[in-house]
Scaffold this motif. Structure first.
Motif, mmCIF file in Angstrom:
data_model
loop_
_atom_site.group_PDB
_atom_site.id
_atom_site.type_symbol
_atom_site.label_atom_id
_atom_site.label_comp_id
_atom_site.label_asym_id
_atom_site.label_seq_id
_atom_site.Cartn_x
_atom_site.Cartn_y
_atom_site.Cartn_z
ATOM 1 N N ARG A 1 12.718 8.987 -6.894
ATOM 2 C CA ARG A 1 12.980 8.212 -8.120
ATOM 3 C C ARG A 1 13.210 6.730 -7.832
ATOM 4 O O ARG A 1 13.066 5.885 -8.700
ATOM 5 C CB ARG A 1 14.207 8.788 -8.866
ATOM 6 N N ASP A 2 13.603 6.419 -6.596
ATOM 7 C CA ASP A 2 13.858 5.013 -6.248
ATOM 8 C C ASP A 2 13.108 4.653 -4.972
ATOM 9 O O ASP A 2 13.251 5.318 -3.943
ATOM 10 C CB ASP A 2 15.359 4.768 -6.045
ATOM 11 N N ILE A 3 12.296 3.611 -5.069
ATOM 12 C CA ILE A 3 11.599 3.088 -3.890
ATOM 13 C C ILE A 3 12.090 1.650 -3.713
ATOM 14 O O ILE A 3 12.036 0.845 -4.649
ATOM 15 C CB ILE A 3 10.065 3.107 -4.086
ATOM 16 N N HIS A 4 12.596 1.368 -2.521
ATOM 17 C CA HIS A 4 13.080 0.010 -2.235
ATOM 18 C C HIS A 4 12.082 -0.662 -1.307
ATOM 19 O O HIS A 4 11.691 -0.080 -0.299
ATOM 20 C CB HIS A 4 14.444 0.068 -1.530
ATOM 21 N N ASP B 1 0.841 -1.215 0.000
ATOM 22 C CA ASP B 1 0.000 0.000 0.000
ATOM 23 C C ASP B 1 0.871 1.258 0.000
ATOM 24 O O ASP B 1 0.625 2.202 -0.759
ATOM 25 C CB ASP B 1 -0.873 0.059 1.268
ATOM 26 N N VAL B 2 1.863 1.268 0.886
ATOM 27 C CA VAL B 2 2.712 2.463 1.038
ATOM 28 C C VAL B 2 3.451 2.744 -0.275
ATOM 29 O O VAL B 2 3.510 3.883 -0.745
ATOM 30 C CB VAL B 2 3.693 2.287 2.227
ATOM 31 N N VAL B 3 3.988 1.684 -0.879
ATOM 32 C CA VAL B 3 4.693 1.833 -2.156
ATOM 33 C C VAL B 3 3.751 2.444 -3.197
ATOM 34 O O VAL B 3 4.079 3.415 -3.881
ATOM 35 C CB VAL B 3 5.215 0.463 -2.656
ATOM 36 N N ARG B 4 2.558 1.881 -3.289
ATOM 37 C CA ARG B 4 1.607 2.333 -4.325
ATOM 38 C C ARG B 4 1.231 3.798 -4.139
ATOM 39 O O ARG B 4 1.205 4.575 -5.083
ATOM 40 C CB ARG B 4 0.354 1.458 -4.238
ATOM 41 N N VAL B 5 0.940 4.160 -2.892
ATOM 42 C CA VAL B 5 0.509 5.537 -2.635
ATOM 43 C C VAL B 5 1.654 6.517 -2.960
ATOM 44 O O VAL B 5 1.416 7.599 -3.487
ATOM 45 C CB VAL B 5 0.012 5.696 -1.175
ATOM 46 N N GLU C 1 15.053 1.749 -16.912
ATOM 47 C CA GLU C 1 14.755 2.948 -17.705
ATOM 48 C C GLU C 1 13.338 2.926 -18.295
ATOM 49 O O GLU C 1 12.919 3.866 -18.959
ATOM 50 C CB GLU C 1 15.804 3.155 -18.816
ATOM 51 N N ASP C 2 12.571 1.866 -18.009
ATOM 52 C CA ASP C 2 11.219 1.776 -18.579
ATOM 53 C C ASP C 2 10.322 2.942 -18.147
ATOM 54 O O ASP C 2 9.480 3.408 -18.906
ATOM 55 C CB ASP C 2 10.532 0.460 -18.160
ATOM 56 N N LYS C 3 10.472 3.354 -16.891
ATOM 57 C CA LYS C 3 9.594 4.410 -16.350
ATOM 58 C C LYS C 3 10.422 5.327 -15.457
ATOM 59 O O LYS C 3 11.505 4.935 -14.990
ATOM 60 C CB LYS C 3 8.442 3.781 -15.553
ATOM 61 N N PRO C 4 9.922 6.535 -15.163
ATOM 62 C CA PRO C 4 10.750 7.481 -14.393
ATOM 63 C C PRO C 4 11.021 7.067 -12.945
ATOM 64 O O PRO C 4 12.024 7.470 -12.355
ATOM 65 C CB PRO C 4 9.941 8.781 -14.426
ATOM 66 N N VAL C 5 10.134 6.267 -12.341
ATOM 67 C CA VAL C 5 10.343 5.854 -10.945
ATOM 68 C C VAL C 5 10.574 4.346 -10.916
ATOM 69 O O VAL C 5 9.886 3.597 -11.605
ATOM 70 C CB VAL C 5 9.121 6.231 -10.064
ATOM 71 N N ARG C 6 11.553 3.933 -10.093
ATOM 72 C CA ARG C 6 11.889 2.507 -10.022
ATOM 73 C C ARG C 6 11.501 1.936 -8.648
ATOM 74 O O ARG C 6 11.846 2.520 -7.615
ATOM 75 C CB ARG C 6 13.397 2.324 -10.217
ATOM 76 N N LEU C 7 10.779 0.835 -8.676
ATOM 77 C CA LEU C 7 10.501 0.105 -7.436
ATOM 78 C C LEU C 7 11.405 -1.122 -7.413
ATOM 79 O O LEU C 7 11.277 -2.013 -8.257
ATOM 80 C CB LEU C 7 9.026 -0.330 -7.381
ATOM 81 N N HIS C 8 12.351 -1.147 -6.471
ATOM 82 C CA HIS C 8 13.271 -2.281 -6.353
ATOM 83 C C HIS C 8 12.703 -3.247 -5.313
ATOM 84 O O HIS C 8 12.677 -2.917 -4.124
ATOM 85 C CB HIS C 8 14.655 -1.803 -5.899
ATOM 86 N N ILE C 9 12.221 -4.390 -5.770
ATOM 87 C CA ILE C 9 11.674 -5.388 -4.834
ATOM 88 C C ILE C 9 12.814 -6.342 -4.498
ATOM 89 O O ILE C 9 13.230 -7.142 -5.326
ATOM 90 C CB ILE C 9 10.485 -6.145 -5.472
ATOM 91 N N THR C 10 13.322 -6.214 -3.272
ATOM 92 C CA THR C 10 14.512 -6.980 -2.888
ATOM 93 C C THR C 10 14.171 -7.949 -1.765
ATOM 94 O O THR C 10 13.664 -7.532 -0.719
ATOM 95 C CB THR C 10 15.634 -6.014 -2.427
ATOM 96 N N PHE C 11 14.466 -9.212 -1.996
ATOM 97 C CA PHE C 11 14.238 -10.232 -0.965
ATOM 98 C C PHE C 11 15.558 -10.542 -0.253
ATOM 99 O O PHE C 11 16.620 -10.063 -0.646
ATOM 100 C CB PHE C 11 13.665 -11.502 -1.594
ATOM 101 N N TYR C 12 15.485 -11.346 0.759
ATOM 102 C CA TYR C 12 16.667 -11.816 1.497
ATOM 103 C C TYR C 12 17.550 -10.644 1.957
ATOM 104 O O TYR C 12 18.752 -10.643 1.749
ATOM 105 C CB TYR C 12 17.486 -12.786 0.636
ATOM 106 N N ALA C 13 16.922 -9.655 2.554
ATOM 107 C CA ALA C 13 17.697 -8.514 3.069
ATOM 108 C C ALA C 13 16.990 -7.943 4.289
ATOM 109 O O ALA C 13 15.788 -7.670 4.231
ATOM 110 C CB ALA C 13 17.817 -7.440 1.999
ATOM 111 N N ARG C 14 17.747 -7.797 5.389
ATOM 112 C CA ARG C 14 17.120 -7.224 6.582
ATOM 113 C C ARG C 14 17.892 -5.980 7.026
ATOM 114 O O ARG C 14 19.125 -5.917 6.870
ATOM 115 C CB ARG C 14 17.051 -8.253 7.709
#
Ligand code: NAP
Length: 437
Positions: free
Chosen positions: A186-189, A155-159, A257-270
């Protein structure tokens, strides 16, 4: 036949489902008490502003609210205006349906720095919750880290990522829209401490991350398994994992580069430390692996520069003075909803912050049945006694009809396709109720 008097504290889904089940059963009077003058709890203050179809469930609660033997007593705060002990004297049963509105701490160094904002506060802010309307987060930053792999993180990412146009038919707070839409992010992790198959987000919600206009969802192909091991899983759970995997696989070909904002979905990271002086400058992460379902650190550390960290890692129930509380699980100490004779917990306050809105229905029905079996009417004064006490204390309740005045004003103030423009200021709401606005 004498009347059974029940007070329910909290007007969210759990409170209303309990009231609905009780109201159908004979001579029962239910008072739903809420500290806000607005009902429906999480539906108003938690469900994402662009998920209007989910919010429509309020119509069902409204039917209950308008039934003869149910009353909404808003703007009445437990501890300030009346105590649980007093309510237990007045009502045959008191039900705590107070949800889980407090943050769970991350428990890492630096988490108190400015720019670390838990999901309770951040979601409350963009949803016009009076407690968080003044939050004013600094979004004049290039990068954000969202921690957690649940639906709240999604939800937070989408908003944060959706455009003004995509949010036009939502009830996003106007002040939040003014902050979010021009922000240079520009970058949401989004970080999951375990793998894609352990994530708790659900397919519909994950799929929405692939449909945003200006934001591209990116995954590391090496983290996405070829198939799902469904052995031993309930069919429903297996289906969720299969569908989640389909979405994640569909994200693999996406390019930054597909879109101006990048959502990096990263697993195995705390997260292990929040870095920066007074405010967040970066998040220190440790790579992990999953062993027997548990997240285990590998000792491999890296830093992600970011100006905002939003931990979306679950919630705790706010304790109430005099009510037994389990610090470890962060909810009222109860056995199947029973806290003490005549005192019950339901919903997230009973079982913790899990499940969908609908999960609260069987929960509410169960507690109503328990009350009807365990607590015969005992001649207590109920509503009449509460009203007397509140008059003595000069406390004026906001009734459901008062709420309808607030709602009408919110609808009248809505712009364009928005369903409403929510008020976030309690005094302003009370002025509308009194016809002074
Ligand atoms: P959640 O589903 O329990 O997710 C919490 C996430 O935080 C998990 O990925 C968890 O990882 C992670 N986490 C917990 N502690 C952590 C830590 N110390 N460090 C890093 N990560 C940590 O909770 P939620 O997202 O708050 O959602 C609450 C409930 O509301 C859920 O039932 C959810 O489905 C529901 N909800 C539904 C919707 C919808 O239907 N659209 C929207 C919002 C919320 P682990 O799994 O490894 O513990």
């Amino acid at each position: 036949m004498p009347t059974l008097h029940v007070a329910i504290i909290g007007s969210g889904p759990a409170g209303y489902y309990t009231a609905e089940a009780l109201a159908k059963r004979g001579n029962v009077h239910v008072d739903i008490i809420d500290r806000l003058p607005t009902p429906f709890g999480l539906i108003r203050g938690g469900v994402a502003p662009d998920h209007q179809s989910i919010k429509q469930v309020y119509r069902r609660y409204e039917k209950t609210a308008l039934s003869d033997n149910v009353r909404f007593a808003g703007h009445v705060e437990i501890g300030r205006d009346v105590s649980i002990a007093e309510l237990r004297e007045l009502y045959d049963a008191v039900v705590l349906a107070t949800g889980a509105g407090e943050e769970r701490p991350l428990g890492i160094p630096g988490e108190n720095k400015a720019g670390v904002i838990g999901s309770a506060a951040f979601v409350g802010w963009y949803n016009s919750h009076p407690d968080f309307a003044e939050l004013a987060p600094n979004l004049n930053i290039p990068s954000v880290a969202v921690i957690g792999n649940g639906n709240v993180a999604v939800d937070v990412v989408r908003v944060l990522a959706k455009t003004e146009q995509e949010m036009a038919a939502s009830d996003l707070a106007a002040y939040a829209a003014e902050t979010i839409h021009p922000a240079p992010i520009r970058d949401i992790h989004m970080f999951g401490r375990r793998g894609p198959m352990e994530a708790s987000f659900t397919p519909k919600e994950l799929g929405e991350l692939g449909e945003m206009t200006r934001c591209v969802a990116l995954v590391d192909a090496d983290q996405i398994p070829e198939t799902v091991d469904t052995e031993g899983l309930e069919p429903k759970e297996a289906n969720v994992r299969v569908k989640n995997l389909e979405h994640l696989k569909a994200f693999i070909p996406n390019q930054p580069e597909d879109k101006p904002v990048r959502l990096h979905i990263t697993f195995y990271a705390r997260p292990v430390e929040v870095l920066g002086d007074a405010k967040v400058e970066a998040l220190r992460m440790e790579k992990t692996r999953v062993e027997a379902g548990q997240c285990v650190g590998t000792g491999e550390i890296y830093d992600i520069p970011c100006g905002l960290v939003v931990p979306c890692i679950g919630y705790r129930t706010a304790p109430i003075k005099g009510v037994p509380f389990d610090e470890w699980s962060g909810r009222f100490l109860n056995e199947d909803g029973l806290i003490a004779s005549g005192l019950y917990a339901v919903g997230w306050a009973r079982r913790g912050p899990t499940g969908t809105i609908g999960t609260n229905r069987p929960d509410g029905i169960g507690i109503a049945e328990k009350i009807l079996t365990e607590m015969p009417p005992s001649g207590k004064r109920g509503r009449e006694g509460l009203d007397e006490l509140l008059v003595e204390r000069s406390v004026k309740i906001a009734t459901f009809q008062d709420w309808k005045k607030i709602e009408a004003a919110e609808m009248a103030a809505a712009k364009g396709a928005a369903p409403r423009s929510k008020f976030a200021d309690i005094d302003e709401m009370m002025r509308i109720v009194r016809g002074q606005a």
